[in-house]
Design an enzyme around this catalytic site. Structure first.
Site, PDB file in Angstrom:
ATOM      1  N   ASP A   1      -1.832  -0.628   5.672  1.00  7.25           N
ATOM      2  CA  ASP A   1      -1.370  -1.761   5.876  1.00  7.25           C
ATOM      3  C   ASP A   1      -0.270  -1.838   7.123  1.00  7.25           C
ATOM      4  O   ASP A   1       0.245  -0.926   7.422  1.00  7.25           O
ATOM      5  CB  ASP A   1      -0.532  -2.118   4.428  1.00  7.25           C
TER       6      ASP A   1
ATOM      7  N   ASP B   1      -1.308  -7.582   7.805  1.00  7.32           N
ATOM      8  CA  ASP B   1      -0.623  -8.541   7.146  1.00  7.32           C
ATOM      9  C   ASP B   1      -0.441  -9.830   7.926  1.00  7.32           C
ATOM     10  O   ASP B   1      -0.297  -9.778   9.042  1.00  7.32           O
ATOM     11  CB  ASP B   1       0.590  -7.788   6.861  1.00  7.32           C
TER      12      ASP B   1
ATOM     13  N   GLU C   1      -5.371 -10.048   6.898  1.00 10.23           N
ATOM     14  CA  GLU C   1      -5.100 -11.073   5.815  1.00 10.23           C
ATOM     15  C   GLU C   1      -4.727 -12.245   6.507  1.00 10.23           C
ATOM     16  O   GLU C   1      -4.003 -12.440   7.244  1.00 10.23           O
ATOM     17  CB  GLU C   1      -3.835 -10.446   5.095  1.00 10.23           C
TER      18      GLU C   1
ATOM     19  N   HIS D   1      -2.685  -7.538  -4.611  1.00 11.79           N
ATOM     20  CA  HIS D   1      -1.257  -7.493  -5.268  1.00 11.79           C
ATOM     21  C   HIS D   1      -0.455  -8.796  -5.184  1.00 11.79           C
ATOM     22  O   HIS D   1       0.695  -8.722  -5.422  1.00 11.79           O
ATOM     23  CB  HIS D   1      -0.804  -6.548  -4.426  1.00 11.79           C
ATOM     24  N   ASP D   2      -1.211  -9.870  -4.508  1.00  9.07           N
ATOM     25  CA  ASP D   2      -0.495 -11.143  -4.502  1.00  9.07           C
ATOM     26  C   ASP D   2      -1.124 -12.106  -5.552  1.00  9.07           C
ATOM     27  O   ASP D   2      -2.009 -11.674  -6.439  1.00  9.07           O
ATOM     28  CB  ASP D   2      -0.791 -11.835  -3.169  1.00  9.07           C
TER      29      ASP D   2
HETATM   30  C1  GLC Z   1       1.418 -10.490   2.666  1.00  5.96           C
HETATM   31  C2  GLC Z   1       1.250  -9.708   1.694  1.00  5.96           C
HETATM   32  C3  GLC Z   1       2.467 -10.020   0.676  1.00  5.96           C
HETATM   33  C4  GLC Z   1       3.813 -10.063   1.496  1.00  5.96           C
HETATM   34  C5  GLC Z   1       3.888 -11.057   2.503  1.00  5.96           C
HETATM   35  C6  GLC Z   1       4.849 -11.077   3.376  1.00  5.96           C
HETATM   36  O1  GLC Z   1       0.881 -11.772   2.100  1.00  5.96           O
HETATM   37  O2  GLC Z   1       0.350  -9.503   0.982  1.00  5.96           O
HETATM   38  O3  GLC Z   1       2.720  -9.136  -0.367  1.00  5.96           O
HETATM   39  O4  GLC Z   1       4.870 -10.374   0.613  1.00  5.96           O
HETATM   40  O5  GLC Z   1       2.708 -10.605   3.426  1.00  5.96           O
HETATM   41  O6  GLC Z   1       4.892  -9.608   4.272  1.00  5.96           O
END
Ligand code: GLC
Length: 553
Positions: A109, A210, A269, A330-331
Site C-alpha cells: 500500500d 491510496d 484507489e 477495509h473501508d
Molecule cells: C484510503 C484508505 C483508508 C484511509 C484513507 C486515508 O481511503 O483506504 O483506509 O483511512 O485513505 O488514508
C-alpha cells in the site's frame, strides 16, 4: 453491449488479488495484533501450488510501515521500514521470498497523499518557514485568523490546523494527524519517488496507491461550491480539493517509474463514486495500470444493479484499460456477506456474488475472510477504534466491523491469536472458520477455491472478452467470455426463485450453437451436456458456467 475485446495477458490482469489487513490476518507472536510472520505461516493456505489451497495470485498488504496508527497505518511516519508491531525488514524479506516461492506476488500500500504528523519531514516542516522541509506540506496563513477555505476533513472537525511556530495552518482533509504533502515541490516529489523505488528494488510486485485523486490541490486553495446534499462530504462539489488536472501528469510519471521495473503494476484507489472519474486515471493506457471502481460496494442486491454497473464501467473505460472488480474492502460499507444477507439464503447469495466477481472481465480483488463468509461484527461504542466511527457514531459505526480477526478455527479468538485481539473476533468464528470449511466440498471456501483454479485454467475466463446476453430489468446475469476459439457462458441467477434464461436470437458473430459442457455449477453435474440455444431453467441462486466444446466457433 460490449463486444469481446481486449486480450489481457499480464499477471495483474489475469490473476486474483487478495487483500490482507495485516493487523487482523494472523498473529505470529501472540500479542493480539497480526504480523508478517503470521502471514508467512498462512501462505500455504493462500496458494501452495495445488488445488487444495485457495489459489490466489497476489496479496495486497494494507500499510505495514511504522505508524502512530491514528488511522491504522494510513498515517505513515517512516516510508522505508516496517512497523515493529508487524516485525522488521528481515521478516518482510522473508515474506517476499516465501511468497515468491509460491508464485504469490506482493503488493504494498502506498500512502503518499499525506504522512503522519510524526513523520520527521513534518516535524522539520513545523520548525520554521525557512526550514528546507517546510514547503513539503500544504500551508496557508489563513484569512482573518480563520481557515482559508471551506474544505472538509473526513475524520475530523476541520481541515486546517494552526501551528504557532510557523504562524500558518497546515492542511489535512483526513484527520489532523495526517498532514497533506505538497506534490508541487520537486524535492518532496523526488523523495516520494525514491520511496517507490526503495520497495521495488527490494522486490515488491506493485502498489495499491491510496487516494490517488486527492494528490494535488488547487494552487489558490479556492473554496468548493456547495450543493444540495444533507450529508458530509457530499454537500460540497469537490472541484478544488480532488481530481485536479495536474494529477494526471503525476500519474504518468509514476507509471513510467513503475514500468522501469519489469512486470510491476500500480492500482489506484480513486476515491469517488463516478466510474468516469475512476477511468480517467488509466489515462490513455499511460497512467495507472488499474484503478478501483467501488460502484459494486454501494449497490443493492440484484442482477440488474450489477449489470448496469458493469456496463457503466465498460463504457467509462472504453479501450483505455482493464477493469477491476471488488465487493468488499477495509473501508466502508463493510463486508458484502452482511450487505447481501437474507436469512437462510445468505450463503447462496454469497456464491452468486463470488461467481460474478471471479468470472467478469477484469481483475478481482478479494478481501480476506470473504472466502469463508465472514460478516460484519457489531462493535460497541467503547470498542470503536476507527476514527471514522469515533467521529460519526451513532450515524456511522466506522470500519471496524469489517476488520475483525481472520477466523481460522473454532478455538478462542478464532485461532488468530493466543492473546486477546486488538478487535474482538466475530462470535460466529466457532462455526464460520477455515478449519471447518477446508475439508467440506460444499463449503463456501471450496466454492471460491474451485472457481479460482478453474479461472486460472480457463483462458476465456481470465483473459477473454465479455458480452452480455441479458439487459435490465433481469433477474439473472448471462454473459459470454471468449478467448480465441474458446467461449464460456456464465449464468447467474440472483433471484431466490426459478428463472428462465432465454437466449437472445440473432446474436450475430457469436451464436450459442454447438455443444456446451458444464464446467462448474451449483446445481448440475460437471461435464454434463447442455443445449444453450433454447431456454434454460435456472434454480434459485443457481450458478452455471458452461464451455463450448464443439460446433460453432
Ligand atoms: C484510503 C484508505 C483508508 C484511509 C484513507 C486515508 O481511503 O483506504 O483506509 O483511512 O485513505 O488514508
Amino acid at each position: 453491449m460490449t463486444e469481446p475485446r481486449g486480450d489481457a495477458a499480464k499477471w495483474w490482469q489475469t490473476g486474483v488479488v487478495y487483500q490482507i489487513y495485516p493487523m487482523s490476518f494472523m498473529d505470529g507472536d501472540g500479542d493480539g495484533v497480526g504480523d508478517l510472520m503470521g502471514i508467512v505461516s498462512k501462505l500455504d493456505y493462500l496458494n501452495d501450488g495445488t488445488e487444495k489451497s485457495l489459489g490466489i495470485d497476489a496479496i495486497w498488504l494494507s500499510p505495514i510501515y511504522p505508524s502512530p496508527n491514528r488511522d491504522f497505518g494510513y498515517d505513515i511516519s517512516d516510508y522505508r521500514d516496517i512497523d515493529p508491531r508487524y516485525g522488521d525488514i528481515e521478516d518482510f524479506k522473508l515474506l517476499l521470498r516465501e511468497a515468491h516461492d509460491r508464485k504469490i506476488r506482493v503488493v504494498m500500500d502506498l500512502v503518499i497523499n499525506h504522512t503522519s504528523d510524526q513523520h520527521p519531514w513534518f516535524l522539520e516542516a513545523c520548525k520554521g518557514r525557512d526550514n528546507p522541509h517546510h514547503d513539503w506540506y500544504l500551508w496557508h496563513k489563513g484569512k482573518n485568523g480563520k481557515a482559508p477555505n471551506n474544505w472538509f476533513a473526513y475524520f475530523d472537525k476541520r481541515a486546517w490546523w494552526w501551528v504557532d511556530e510557523v504562524r500558518k495552518f497546515y492542511l489535512s482533509t483526513w484527520c489532523r494527524y495526517q498532514p497533506e504533502v505538497n506534490w508541487r515541490n520537486p524535492r518532496l516529489k523526488e523523495a516520494m519517488f525514491d520511496v517507490i523505488r526503495f520497495w521495488l528494488d527490494l522486490g515488491v510486485d506493485g502498489y495499491r496507491i491510496d487516494v490517488v485523486n486527492w494528490f494535488i490541490k488547487d494552487e489558490k486553495f479556492r473554496s468548493n461550491p456547495y450543493r444540495l446534499q444533507l450529508t458530509p462530504p457530499d454537500y460540497q462539489k469537490h472541484i478544488y480539493d480532488r481530481n485536479r488536472p495536474e494529477t494526471h501528469g503525476l500519474c504518468r510519471e509514476i507509471r513510467q517509474l513503475v514500468d522501469s521495473y519489469p512486470d510491476r503494476f500500480a492500482v489506484g484507489e480513486v476515491f469517488t463514486n463516478s466510474p468516469e472519474e475512476a477511468a480517467s486515471y488509466y489515462g490513455n493506457g499511460d497512467e495507472l495500470h488499474l484503478a478501483f471502481n467501488f460502484a459494486f460496494l454501494f449497490r443493492k442486491w440484484g442482477a440488474s444493479n450489477f449489470l448496469r454497473e458493469v456496463d457503466a464501467w465498460d463504457r467509462a473505460l472504453k479501450d483505455r484499460g482493464w477493469p477491476t472488480y471488488t465487493l468488499s474492502s477495509h473501508d466502508q460499507p463493510g463486508r458484502h456477506y452482511s450487505r447481501y444477507a437474507k436469512g437462510k439464503e445468505t450463503d447462496r447469495r454469497a456464491r452468486v456474488a463470488a461467481a460474478m466477481l471471479l468470472t467478469l472481465r477484469g481483475t478481482p480483488f478479494l478481501y480476506y475472510g470473504e472466502e469463508i463468509g465472514m460478516s460484519n461484527l457489531k462493535i460497541a461504542r467503547k470498542q470503536i477504534q476507527d476514527p471514522l466511527g469515533k467521529k460519526y457514531w451513532p450515524f456511522l459505526k466506522g470500519r471496524d466491523p469489517a476488520r475483525t480477526p481472520m477466523q481460522w478455527n473454532g478455538s478462542p479468538h478464532g485461532g488468530f491469536s493466543t492473546a486477546v485481539p486488538w478487535l474482538p473476533s466475530h462470535p460466529d468464528h466457532r462455526v464460520v472458520n477455515v478449519e471447518n470449511q477446508k475439508g467440506d466440498p460444499d463449503s463456501l471456501l471450496s466454492f471460491y477455491r474451485e472457481l479460482i483454479w478453474l479461472r486460472k485454467k480457463t483462458p476465456a475466463l481470465c483473459r477473454g472478452g465479455y458480452r452480455a446476453l441479458v439487459f435490465p430489468p433481469t433477474d439473472c446475469l448471462a454473459y459470454v467470455r471468449a478467448h480465441g476459439d474458446r467461449s464460456v457462458l456464465v449464468l447467474l441467477n440472483f433471484a431466490g426463485k426459478r428463472v428462465t434464461f432465454t437466449p437472445p436470437v440473432g446474436t450475430g458473430n457469436d451464436p450459442l450453437e454447438g455443444t456446451w459442457q458444464v464446467l462448474f455449477g451449483t446445481d448440475r453435474g460437471k461435464g454434463s451436456r447442455l443445449d444453450v440455444s433454447t431456454a434454460i431453467e435456472l434454480d434459485g441462486y443457481e450458478v452455471l458456467i458452461v464451455q463450448r466444446t464443439g460446433g460453432a466457433g
